[in-house]
Design an enzyme around this catalytic site. Structure first.
Site, PDB file in Angstrom:
ATOM      1  N   GLU A 291       4.571  -3.924 -13.380  1.00 49.58           N
ATOM      2  CA  GLU A 291       5.740  -4.325 -13.627  1.00 49.58           C
ATOM      3  C   GLU A 291       6.687  -2.936 -13.998  1.00 49.58           C
ATOM      4  O   GLU A 291       7.542  -3.036 -14.625  1.00 49.58           O
ATOM      5  CB  GLU A 291       5.798  -5.063 -15.133  1.00 49.58           C
ATOM      6  CG  GLU A 291       4.672  -6.115 -15.304  1.00 49.58           C
ATOM      7  CD  GLU A 291       4.882  -7.409 -14.092  1.00 49.58           C
ATOM      8  OE1 GLU A 291       5.517  -7.311 -13.265  1.00 49.58           O
ATOM      9  OE2 GLU A 291       4.772  -8.481 -14.917  1.00 49.58           O
TER      10      GLU A 291
ATOM     11  N   ASN B 168       5.570   3.281 -16.386  1.00 50.50           N
ATOM     12  CA  ASN B 168       6.158   3.880 -17.617  1.00 50.50           C
ATOM     13  C   ASN B 168       7.390   5.027 -17.373  1.00 50.50           C
ATOM     14  O   ASN B 168       8.084   5.204 -17.867  1.00 50.50           O
ATOM     15  CB  ASN B 168       5.484   3.995 -18.879  1.00 50.50           C
ATOM     16  CG  ASN B 168       4.788   2.635 -19.558  1.00 50.50           C
ATOM     17  OD1 ASN B 168       5.244   1.648 -19.034  1.00 50.50           O
ATOM     18  ND2 ASN B 168       4.349   2.760 -20.784  1.00 50.50           N
TER      19      ASN B 168
ATOM     20  N   PRO C 267       0.766  -1.064  -0.059  1.00 50.95           N
ATOM     21  CA  PRO C 267      -0.045  -0.156   0.139  1.00 50.95           C
ATOM     22  C   PRO C 267       0.877   1.315  -0.046  1.00 50.95           C
ATOM     23  O   PRO C 267       0.331   2.180  -0.444  1.00 50.95           O
ATOM     24  CB  PRO C 267      -0.913  -0.161   1.416  1.00 50.95           C
ATOM     25  CG  PRO C 267      -0.890  -1.578   1.535  1.00 50.95           C
ATOM     26  CD  PRO C 267       0.250  -2.182   1.045  1.00 50.95           C
TER      27      PRO C 267
ATOM     28  N   SER D 242       6.085   2.344  -6.969  1.00 52.52           N
ATOM     29  CA  SER D 242       7.518   2.732  -7.668  1.00 52.52           C
ATOM     30  C   SER D 242       8.702   2.476  -6.827  1.00 52.52           C
ATOM     31  O   SER D 242       9.704   1.877  -7.029  1.00 52.52           O
ATOM     32  CB  SER D 242       7.412   3.692  -8.460  1.00 52.52           C
ATOM     33  OG  SER D 242       6.160   3.864  -9.346  1.00 52.52           O
TER      34      SER D 242
END
Length: 391
Positions: free
Chosen positions: A373, A376, A138, A142
Site C-alpha cells: 500500500e 514506508n 515486476p 513504488s
C-alpha cells in the site's frame, strides 16, 4: 482475560459512539469465534477461507464503506478502521485480504457508473465474488506511474498486454481492478479497467511462497491480448492513476488498522505470558524491565490507534491534510505495531519462535504492512513533500 476486556483497558472503545461499540463487539466476537481458532491452520495449509469471509459479509463486512443501494453497509472510514482492527485480532492475513476486497468494491462504487455499480457491487458486498487490486508490476513498485501494462482500444474493447505482480487473491478471485496504460507515459496516461475472471487472454503465475499472509494466495496476473469491454472502464481514460491513489489512501488506513489489531493481540499475549512464566523464582511480571517494556508497548499501541483514527476521520471529511495524515498513520502504525509484536515475541523467549504460539504468526503477517500500500519510505516522501510545499 478476553481480547474485548483488554481492549477496554487500552481504550479501543474510547470515544466511540454506542453504535460503533456495538459493531466493534460484533467484529471482536467474530474474530474470536470464527477466525482465531483457525488462524494457524489457514497459515500452515495456505487455506483461503472463502466460507468464513462470506460469514463476515453477512455481518456487513464485505462492503463496509460501499453505499447501501448496491448492498454495502454505508459506514464511515472510522467505522471501517474499528472493524478491521477488531477482526485482525483473529487473523491478520484474512482481514488484510478483506480490506483489499473492500477497497476494490469502494472503487467501483465510487467511480463506476450506475450499470457498473449494479453489476459488480452486490456480489462483492456479499462476497459471492471476490476482488483483487492490480497496480504493482515486476518493474514498477513504488514508481507506480511508470507501469507498462497497455490497453489498446480496438472497436468496443481494450486489448490488454502486460503483467501485474504480488496480487493478493490472484487466481482465486473473480474481479480484477486493473491500472493500465491507454495513453502517453506518466500518470495521466493510465486508465482503470475491471477485468472478470475467465476473460480470454487472462492467466496467472505460480502461487508465491510467502513469509506471512498465507491465508490469501498471491500470484502474478498476466494479460496476453486480453479483450476487455470498454463498458468495463471505471471513469474516463486517463483517470486511472487518480482512482488508484484515492483507493490507496483508504487502503493505507485499512492496513494500518490491521496492524493495530495484531499489536493489540500481541500485547495481550505478552501480558498473559509474563503473568505465568517463572524464572529466577518469580513470574516475569515482577521484572521491572519487562513491566516497563509492556507499558511502552501499550502506550505505542494507543498512540498509533489515535493517529489512525484521526486520519480516517480526515479522509471521511475530505480534509486538505487527509493524504498526509493517511501516510503518517500508515508509516507510524505499521512501524510501531511491528515493533510491538516483535517485542512480544522476544518476551516469550524460545517459545515465541515456535509455531505453537500465535505471536510468531502476528510478527510474520504484519511485516509486509511496512511494504505494501506504498512502502514506508514512500510515506516519508509524501509527508515531506507536503511539508516543504507549504513553506
Amino acid at each position: 482475560m478476553s481480547v474485548l476486556s483488554l481492549s477496554s483497558l487500552m481504550a479501543a472503545a474510547h470515544g466511540l459512539t454506542e453504535e460503533q461499540k456495538e459493531f466493534q463487539k460484533v467484529a471482536f466476537d467474530f474474530a474470536a469465534n470464527e477466525m482465531a481458532p483457525h488462524m494457524a491452520e489457514w497459515d500452515e495449509k495456505e487455506i483461503f477461507p472463502v466460507e468464513t469471509m462470506r460469514k463476515a459479509a453477512q455481518l456487513g463486512f464485505g462492503g463496509i464503506y460501499v453505499r447501501p443501494d448496491v448492498g454495502g453497509s454505508g459506514l464511515s472510514r472510522l467505522d471501517t478502521s474499528i472493524i478491521f482492527e477488531a477482526l485482525s485480532t483473529g487473523c491478520v492475513s484474512t482481514t488484510a485480504y478483506i480490506s483489499i476486497h473492500n477497497m476494490c468494491a469502494w472503487m467501483i462504487d465510487t467511480f463506476g457508473n450506475t450499470e457498473q455499480r449494479e453489476k459488480f457491487c452486490p456480489d462483492l458486498c456479499s462476497m459471492e465474488k471476490f476482488g483483487s487490486y492490480c497496480l504493482t508490476e515486476p518493474g514498477s513498485g513504488s514508481d507506480a506511474a511508470s507501469l507498462l501494462t497497455t490497453a489498446q482500444l480496438k472497436g468496443d474493447h481494450y486489448i490488454l498486454n502486460g503483467s501485474k505482480a504480488f496480487i493478493s487473491g490472484g487466481g482465486d478471485t473473480d474481479l480484477y481492478v486493473v491500472m493500465c496504460r491507454t495513453g502517453a507515459k506518466g500518470p495521466k496516461g493510465i486508465s482503470c479497467l475491471v477485468v472478470e475472471k475467465g476473460a480470454p487472454g487472462l492467466s496467472f503465475g505460480k502461487k508465491e511462497k510467502k513469509v506471512g499472509w498465507n491465508s490469501q494466495p498471491t500470484r502474478a496476473v498476466i494479460f496476453e491480448d486480453c479483450a476487455v469491454p470498454v463498458s468495463s472502464r471505471l471513469g474516463e481514460e486517463g483517470q486511472g492513476f487518480s482512482i488508484a491513489m484515492k483507493g490507496l489512501n483508504g487502503g493505507r488506513i485499512n492496513i494500518a488498522s490491521c496492524s493495530l489489531g495484531a499489536a493489540h493481540a500481541c500485547v495481550q499475549l505478552a501480558r498473559d505470558h509474563l503473568l505465568v512464566r517463572k524464572q529466577f523464582g518469580e513470574t516475569l511480571s515482577n521484572n521491572q524491565f519487562l513491566q516497563f517494556k509492556l507499558a511502552e508497548m501499550a502506550t505505542k499501541l494507543v498512540a498509533s490507534r489515535l493517529l489512525v483514527r484521526e486520519a480516517a476521520t480526515a479522509l471521511q471529511e475530505n480534509r486538505s491534510d487527509a493524504v498526509s495524515l493517511c501516510s503518517m498513520a500508515k508509516l507510524f502504525a505499521t512501524d510501531e505495531c511491528f515493533n510491538i509484536c516483535n517485542q512480544a515475541l522476544q518476551m516469550h523467549g524460545g517459545y515465541g519462535y515456535l509455531k505453537d504460539y500465535a505471536v510468531q504468526q502476528f510478527v510474520r503477517d504484519i511485516r509486509v504492512h511496512q511494504i505494501l500500500e506504498g512502502t514506508n519510505e514512500v510515506m516519508r516522501m509524501i509527508i515531506s513533500r507536503s511539508l516543504l510545499s507549504e513553506l
